[in-house]
Design a protein around this motif. Structure first.
Motif, short mmCIF file in Angstrom:
data_model
loop_
_atom_site.label_atom_id
_atom_site.label_comp_id
_atom_site.label_asym_id
_atom_site.label_seq_id
_atom_site.Cartn_x
_atom_site.Cartn_y
_atom_site.Cartn_z
N ARG A 1 3.94 -3.95 8.19
CA ARG A 1 5.24 -3.62 8.06
C ARG A 1 5.20 -2.32 7.44
N VAL A 2 6.01 -1.23 7.29
CA VAL A 2 6.17 0.28 7.48
C VAL A 2 7.35 0.72 7.04
N ILE A 3 7.74 1.10 5.92
CA ILE A 3 8.68 1.87 5.85
C ILE A 3 8.66 2.94 4.33
N LEU B 1 5.65 4.62 2.82
CA LEU B 1 5.29 6.28 3.14
C LEU B 1 6.28 6.93 2.45
N ALA B 2 4.89 7.84 1.22
CA ALA B 2 5.68 8.35 0.19
C ALA B 2 5.79 9.60 0.41
N ALA C 1 1.08 -0.81 -0.14
CA ALA C 1 -0.07 -0.07 -0.10
C ALA C 1 0.64 1.22 -0.08
N ILE C 2 0.19 2.23 -1.16
CA ILE C 2 0.87 3.47 -0.65
C ILE C 2 0.16 3.90 -0.33
N LEU C 3 1.42 5.05 1.23
CA LEU C 3 0.27 6.05 1.26
C LEU C 3 1.16 7.52 1.00
N SER C 4 0.45 8.47 1.37
CA SER C 4 1.88 9.71 0.06
C SER C 4 0.05 10.94 0.54
#
Length: 187
Positions: A99-101, A83-84, A5-8
């Motif tokens: 797993r957050v990167i 996280l972008a 998943a991309i969070l931005s």
């Protein structure tokens, strides 16, 4: 295949790097969804362009944004979050269960913490006369920029470096670092 998943909150340049790497078969993953907390985020337009599921989740759309994010991640069977440029602090409910990167535009632990993002970092690096900067990809914990470091790539600053020229170099380097770090994490 691992789902990401991309969070931005804004442009989501990390989305482009990940999408391109998957398309070029340099990353064995699938972008399961894109989430933004900002109605006007360019990343939502990119998600539409790439035909990715996208969601706007914030305090105006949901009484408990973190719970809604968790619900969607579980629904999509997504365990990885990148996280972008996501400008909201994630709750421990998310950081402990997924797993957050994150990508940070400096060599942590220098120039990390609250308020240290984007051009703020580059301006501080230049103001302090640093001779080196770089990109750090790290796991996300409850504290800003304190998670375990996955990968760091340094660069040497030129004598006439400005915050603007440094930002351009870091963004280019970041594309490479994101893919390298995800290949390490997704094994």
């Amino acid at each position: 295949m691992k789902k990401i998943a991309i969070l931005s909150s804004h442009n989501g340049s990390g989305l482009d790097a990940i999408y391109d790497a998957i398309e070029q078969k340099n990353l064995n993953a699938e972008i399961a969804l894109v989430i933004s907390n900002n109605t006007n985020a360019v990343v939502l337009q990119k998600a539409q362009k790439y035909a990715l599921d996208s969601y706007l989740i914030n305090a105006k759309t949901d009484a408990s944004p973190d719970d809604e994010i968790i619900r969607i991640l579980n629904e999509k069977k997504c365990k990885y979050i990148f996280l972008a440029g996501y400008m909201k602090k994630l709750s421990s409910k998310i950081t402990r269960n997924f797993r957050v990167i994150n990508s940070h535009p400096a060599l942590l632990p220098k120039y990390g913490g609250s308020g240290m993002y984007g051009s703020h970092v580059h301006k501080a690096v230049i103001k302090n006369g640093e001779t080196q900067s770089g990109v750090t990809i790290h796991k996300v914990s409850e504290n800003y920029d304190e998670g375990e470091i996955i990968l760091q790539i340094p660069i040497t600053l030129s004598k006439d470096e400005t915050a603007e020229t440094l930002e351009i170099k870091i963004k280019k380097l970041e594309r490479q670092a994101i893919v390298q770090a995800l290949n390490i994490c997704l094994k």
